[in-house]
Structures are given as C-alpha cells and as structure tokens.
Design a protein around this motif. Structure first.
Motif, PDB file in Angstrom:
ATOM      1  N   GLY A   8       0.832  -1.215   0.000  1.00 18.71           N
ATOM      2  CA  GLY A   8       0.000   0.000   0.000  1.00 18.71           C
ATOM      3  C   GLY A   8       0.859   1.255   0.000  1.00 18.71           C
ATOM      4  N   ILE A   9       1.939   1.248   0.800  1.00 18.83           N
ATOM      5  CA  ILE A   9       2.813   2.431   0.866  1.00 18.83           C
ATOM      6  C   ILE A   9       3.541   2.607  -0.473  1.00 18.83           C
ATOM      7  CG2 ILE A   9       4.772   3.487   2.060  1.00 18.83           C
ATOM      8  CD1 ILE A   9       3.914   1.806   4.558  1.00 18.83           C
ATOM      9  N   ALA A  10       4.010   1.485  -1.038  1.00 18.29           N
ATOM     10  CA  ALA A  10       4.678   1.573  -2.356  1.00 18.29           C
ATOM     11  C   ALA A  10       3.703   2.117  -3.393  1.00 18.29           C
ATOM     12  CB  ALA A  10       5.209   0.201  -2.771  1.00 18.29           C
ATOM     13  N   ALA A  15       2.216   6.205  -7.117  1.00 13.81           N
ATOM     14  CA  ALA A  15       1.184   7.082  -7.682  1.00 13.81           C
ATOM     15  C   ALA A  15       1.631   8.541  -7.612  1.00 13.81           C
ATOM     16  CB  ALA A  15      -0.136   6.889  -6.942  1.00 13.81           C
ATOM     17  N   ALA A  16       2.337   8.910  -6.528  1.00 12.57           N
ATOM     18  CA  ALA A  16       2.830  10.293  -6.399  1.00 12.57           C
ATOM     19  C   ALA A  16       3.775  10.613  -7.557  1.00 12.57           C
ATOM     20  CB  ALA A  16       3.543  10.472  -5.063  1.00 12.57           C
ATOM     21  N   GLN A  25       4.591  12.893   4.338  1.00 12.97           N
ATOM     22  CA  GLN A  25       5.441  11.794   4.792  1.00 12.97           C
ATOM     23  C   GLN A  25       4.562  10.659   5.340  1.00 12.97           C
ATOM     24  OE1 GLN A  25       8.892  13.003   7.192  1.00 12.97           O
ATOM     25  NE2 GLN A  25       8.331  15.106   6.691  1.00 12.97           N
ATOM     26  N   LEU A  26       5.099   9.422   5.251  1.00 17.46           N
ATOM     27  CA  LEU A  26       4.283   8.257   5.589  1.00 17.46           C
ATOM     28  C   LEU A  26       4.808   7.460   6.772  1.00 17.46           C
ATOM     29  CD1 LEU A  26       4.040   7.075   1.879  1.00 17.46           C
ATOM     30  CD2 LEU A  26       2.106   7.868   3.251  1.00 17.46           C
ATOM     31  N   ALA A  39      11.970  -2.640   2.265  1.00 19.38           N
ATOM     32  CA  ALA A  39      10.973  -3.552   1.667  1.00 19.38           C
ATOM     33  C   ALA A  39      10.011  -2.758   0.783  1.00 19.38           C
ATOM     34  CB  ALA A  39      10.222  -4.299   2.756  1.00 19.38           C
ATOM     35  N   VAL A  40       9.638  -1.548   1.221  1.00 17.24           N
ATOM     36  CA  VAL A  40       8.779  -0.690   0.376  1.00 17.24           C
ATOM     37  C   VAL A  40       9.535  -0.335  -0.911  1.00 17.24           C
ATOM     38  CG1 VAL A  40       7.654   1.574   0.172  1.00 17.24           C
ATOM     39  CG2 VAL A  40       7.488   0.294   2.318  1.00 17.24           C
ATOM     40  N   GLN A  41      10.817   0.004  -0.764  1.00 15.90           N
ATOM     41  CA  GLN A  41      11.620   0.356  -1.950  1.00 15.90           C
ATOM     42  C   GLN A  41      11.629  -0.813  -2.950  1.00 15.90           C
ATOM     43  OE1 GLN A  41      16.158   0.674  -2.836  1.00 15.90           O
ATOM     44  NE2 GLN A  41      15.689   2.314  -1.379  1.00 15.90           N
TER      45      GLN A  41
END
Ligand code: 0L1
Ligand code: MG
Length: 257
Positions: A8-10, A15-16, A25-26, A39-41
């Motif tokens: 979800g964060i990725a 999308a940004a 910021q998240l 892991a998001v990267q």
C-alpha cells in the motif's frame, strides 16, 4: 502485531511519482522503520519491473556532509536505478515530469568483477571497469522535499533520473578530484570527490555492504552512482546543466523550457 502495509505504501509513492503530485510523509503514521522502508523500496521497484523497466544499477545517497545537511538526515542510504531513469548524455528532460527536481554532480562506476557477498573489494580496478562523470536528478515524492530516514529510503532515495558522461579508464586516484556543477554556463556548486565518503571508491564498499544486508547483490555490467560531491540545486525549465569532474570530463543535461 501487524506490520506496515508495504504494498500500500509503495502504491502511494508510485502514484505520487506517476501523477507528479507531492504527498505527506508516511513513516511516522505507518510505523515504517529502516528495514520495512527497504521492503517498500523493493515493492516500488517491482512496480516498475512489472511495467517493463529493467534494473540497471544502484545509487548511493547522502554520501556527503553537504547532502546530509541539506536534508537533515545523517545516514548513507542506497536505491535502485532503472533503464527508464537513464537520460542520454546531453539529453533533455521535462521539468513537468517531476515534482520539484534538483540536480547534483556525481561519479559513476561501471561494475565488473565483484567479490562474493560479505567479502571486501580486493582490487578496485578489478571491480570497476570504467568511471564517468554523472548528473543525478533527484525528486522527493514528499511535500517540501522533507522526510525522515525511513521515508526517503522507501521513496527509493529520491531517485528521478540520471545522466552518465563518457566512460573512461579508472584513473590512479579518485579521492580528490575537483567537481563543478554549472547551470547555464555559471558555476552553481564547487566540490571535490573527497566529499563522497572521503573517496568515492569507499562508496562501492558501502553499497555492497549495505545492499547485502537486505539480500541485494550488485552485478557485473551495472551502473553504480557513488553519490553527490556537492549539495543539490533546483532544476528550472530551460536550464543547461553540466557536471565537470577533473580527469573524468563532463556530463550534461537540458531541461525543456
Ligand atoms: O542521491 C542522494 O543523495 C539523494 C538521497 C535522498 C535525499 C535527497 O533527496 O536529497
Ligand atoms: Mg545522488
């Protein structure tokens, strides 16, 4: 305990970038730490690979005091480079494709025979086939270019685009070469390769070590951006940008008006 929603964060960061829209910021809100940020990267990279991009290398970030001071984060970080981010030397980018692009002068390595994971580099000249002056265009997906350490790691270390100048043989010393960033023929930043961890060759050791912690191995034929020698400068429409590195030559980029 349920961890952060990596996919979800990725998705939000992807999308940004796709919609050229800054986001808040998240990390604080989602509980991201350094490991989950990498892991998001990786999930963000997978999004790019799924649409046909190719992984072509790795970049180091915040390898100089000037860069750390500029963004208020004081750890060396690393991110991924894909073929779509590579702009031909002398090529043109459109500022409108980015949220708030900045440019910085770097040194690039073309990787050759790398040591086994966990081993230090025995001979730099074996590990690196060629070196080149380079320009990195960074573009944080966060509003006001403001982020915490996990935020910037998740955002693929603000990677946007990069230019590599002509490859040349590895010179005897890389540790104190003069570096200039010119905008429209005027000097915007002056530095030295010494600003890159004391010697850009050290950045490769760090890259191998830090990426290795997350199970990522560098490959022969990859491009490695060792980090910026100066602070980054905003890229304005119509600007002509040149990075000049003593003994290595120049890399250049135009911003469409
Ligand atoms: O390449 C870099 O040093 C960028 C790392 C991320 C921090 C920034 O956006 O300046
Ligand atoms: Mg950089």
């Amino acid at each position: 305990m349920i961890g952060p929603d990596i996919t979800g964060i990725a998705g939000k960061l992807g999308a940004a970038a796709d919609t050229v829209t800054a986001i808040p910021q998240l990390a604080a809100e989602t509980g991201l730490d350094v490991d989950t940020a990498y892991a998001v990267q990786t999930a963000l990279l997978q999004r790019r690979l799924d649409r046909g991009e190719r992984l072509v290398g790795l970049k180091m970030g915040l390898t100089s005091k000037a860069k750390m001071a500029q963004v208020g984060v004081d750890e060396v970080i690393w991110g991924r480079l894909t073929d779509v981010m590579l702009v031909p030397d002398g090529g043109t980018v459109s500022v409108g494709d980015f949220i708030h692009p900045r440019v910085e002068p770097e040194v690039a390595f073309l990787l050759d025979r790398l040591p086994e994971p966990g081993e230090p580099i025995a001979d730099f000249a074996d590990a690196v086939r060629a070196v080149a002056p380079a320009i990195e265009l960074i573009d944080s997906r966060y509003a006001n270019f403001t982020f915490s350490l996990p935020d910037v790691i998740a955002d693929n270390t603000s990677a946007g685009a990069f230019v590599v100048g002509p490859w040349c043989p590895v010179p005897d010393g890389l540790d104190n070469l003069g570096v200039l960033l010119e905008i429209d023929g005027r000097i915007a930043q002056v530095g030295s390769t010494a600003a890159i961890l004391g010697d850009p060759r050290r950045a490769l050791d760090e890259g191998i070590r830090l990426a290795g912690r997350h199970g990522v191995r560098l490959h022969q034929g990859w491009i490695f951006l060792a980090g910026a020698a100066t602070a980054a400068v905003p890229l304005r429409p119509g600007a002509h940008v040149r990075a000049v590195v003593e003994k290595l030559g120049t890399a250049s980029l135009k911003a469409a008006a």
